[in-house]
Design an enzyme around this catalytic site. Structure first.
Site, PDB file in Angstrom:
ATOM      1  N   ALA A 253      31.067 -62.438  33.966  1.00  0.00           N
ATOM      2  CA  ALA A 253      32.167 -63.257  34.502  1.00  0.00           C
ATOM      3  C   ALA A 253      32.480 -62.981  35.976  1.00  0.00           C
ATOM      4  CB  ALA A 253      33.445 -63.139  33.672  1.00  0.00           C
ATOM      5  N   ALA A 254      31.677 -62.146  36.641  1.00  0.00           N
ATOM      6  CA  ALA A 254      31.915 -61.925  38.081  1.00  0.00           C
ATOM      7  C   ALA A 254      31.749 -63.237  38.847  1.00  0.00           C
ATOM      8  CB  ALA A 254      30.957 -60.858  38.622  1.00  0.00           C
ATOM      9  N   GLY A 255      30.731 -64.007  38.485  1.00  0.00           N
ATOM     10  CA  GLY A 255      30.509 -65.302  39.145  1.00  0.00           C
ATOM     11  C   GLY A 255      31.655 -66.271  38.871  1.00  0.00           C
ATOM     12  N   ASP A 256      32.205 -66.218  37.666  1.00  0.00           N
ATOM     13  CA  ASP A 256      33.333 -67.103  37.323  1.00  0.00           C
ATOM     14  C   ASP A 256      34.570 -66.716  38.132  1.00  0.00           C
ATOM     15  OD1 ASP A 256      31.612 -68.185  35.394  1.00  0.00           O
ATOM     16  OD2 ASP A 256      32.258 -66.734  33.894  1.00  0.00           O
TER      17      ASP A 256
HETATM   18  O1  RIB Z   1      29.781 -66.185  32.880  1.00  0.00           O
HETATM   19  C1  RIB Z   1      29.984 -65.346  31.797  1.00  0.00           C
HETATM   20  C2  RIB Z   1      30.033 -66.124  30.510  1.00  0.00           C
HETATM   21  O2  RIB Z   1      28.751 -66.675  30.257  1.00  0.00           O
HETATM   22  C3  RIB Z   1      30.334 -65.314  29.283  1.00  0.00           C
HETATM   23  O3  RIB Z   1      31.708 -65.174  29.053  1.00  0.00           O
HETATM   24  C4  RIB Z   1      29.592 -66.044  28.177  1.00  0.00           C
HETATM   25  O4  RIB Z   1      30.440 -66.709  27.293  1.00  0.00           O
HETATM   26  C5  RIB Z   1      28.675 -67.012  28.903  1.00  0.00           C
HETATM   27  O5  RIB Z   1      29.128 -68.294  28.795  1.00  0.00           O
END
Ligand code: RIB
Length: 334
Positions: A253-256
């Site tokens: 989730a770093a990219g998110d």
């Molecule tokens: O970007 C991370 C996410 O990628 C995770 O939370 C997982 O669910 C996948 O979708």
């Protein structure tokens, strides 16, 4: 008024085990305890944008099951408007995640309800997309749905910020609607049809993507920061934005986190290179905690991190990717 961010995309329950390293094909490893952690690239971006101070609406789908309930409750607890999330007859999306001691992950997805998000879902939510300051998307729901959502955004002049993950080739008609494309190096190279490698290749991939009709390209470079390509109003072809050193526990989730912090900063009026600095701080902090949504930082934590290093290192890159000069800018915090 906080910026209104609409996220169109996936919600997953992440099934996570930490292991000393990633298993080889055919190998069985013993890891740590099993955990279920709220995730999904779309939901992660929604939670991250809300923690950064955005007013966030999530559009997507979960199953009529316990994981679906949990994901919606977690989004609501972060302040996200969950009224546009459908309950599908399919099961909630699942992500099987192994995290190694170095913090790197491998992920296998079972899309489930995410696969039922359609162009119709996008059109049913035209009113909320039209009212957004920015539309955030990823590629964990069907491409036809993503295309419809960006077309609706284009119709209402809403800026589109796309994280092209998981990586797959994209039609030019979709890329034309993207205001900011935010791939990592691997995704940038795949989309541009180029090999991956050091900063030079990222610059070349970004240039190729601009040629394909994308508005602006920001390539995330992990612990090396980010490359902001072709900043309007400057004579530079690209800026390298330095990141923040952290001890990585889990990069999930770093990219998110990067994308959401970038989007909130941008919609508050910050220039792209400064917004990328916010993204780098949020992405670095997300690496310091295990799991996706528990790791997404608050605005206060991101600001504190940037205050620790108030001087921004921006390296200007010449068109050939060669470093030309280095300038120091003082960070402004709104
Ligand atoms: O970007 C991370 C996410 O990628 C995770 O939370 C997982 O669910 C996948 O979708």
């Amino acid at each position: 008024m906080p910026p209104h961010i609409v996220v169109f995309g996936s919600l997953n329950m992440d099934l996570v085990i930490q292991a000393p390293r990633h298993p080889r094909p055919g190998e069985t490893l013993t890891g740590g305890p099993f955990r279920t952690i709220p995730g999904g690239k779309g939901a992660n971006q929604a939670v991250a944008a809300a923690r950064m101070g955005g007013q966030v609406t999530m559009i997507g789908a979960v199953g009529a099951d316990g994981f679906g309930d949990e994901l919606i409750a977690n989004l609501a607890a972060a302040g996200v408007d969950t009224s546009r999330i459908d309950r599908s007859p399919e099961a909630t999306g699942l992500a099987l995640i192994t995290v190694s001691e170095s913090g790197e992950n491998t992920i296998v997805l079972a899309p489930g309800a995410n696969g039922t998000v359609s162009a119709r879902t996008a059109w049913e939510n035209e009113d909320v997309i039209a009212a957004a300051d920015a539309l955030l998307l990823q590629l964990e729901v069907p491409l036809s749905a993503v295309l419809a959502a960006v077309q609706i955004a284009g119709r209402h002049r809403v800026p589109v910020i796309l994280n092209p993950a998981p990586a797959r080739p994209l039609p030019v008609e979709l890329l034309h609607h993207v205001s900011y494309l935010i791939p990592n190096e691997h995704e940038a190279a795949l989309l541009a049809g180029l090999p991956t490698g050091a900063g030079e290749e990222a610059t070349r991939a970004a240039a190729a993507l601009r040629e394909m009709g994308v508005g602006q390209v920001v390539v995330t470079l992990g612990e090396r920061g980010a490359l902001v390509y072709d900043v309007p109003g400057t004579s530079e072809s690209a800026w390298h934005v330095a990141s923040f050193p952290v001890q990585a526990v889990d990069t999930t989730a770093a990219g998110d986190a990067f994308l959401a912090a970038f989007a909130v900063a941008l919609t508050e009026g910050k220039p792209p290179a400064e917004a990328a600095r916010w993204g780098c701080a949020a992405g670095a902090l997300a690496c310091t905690v295990l799991g996706a949504q528990p790791s997404l930082p608050t605005r206060a934590a991101v600001e504190e991190m940037m205050h620790k290093e108030p001087v921004v290192l921006l390296t200007s890159l010449a068109p050939a990717g060669k470093m030309r000069n280095v300038c120091m800018l003082r960070e402004t915090h709104g």
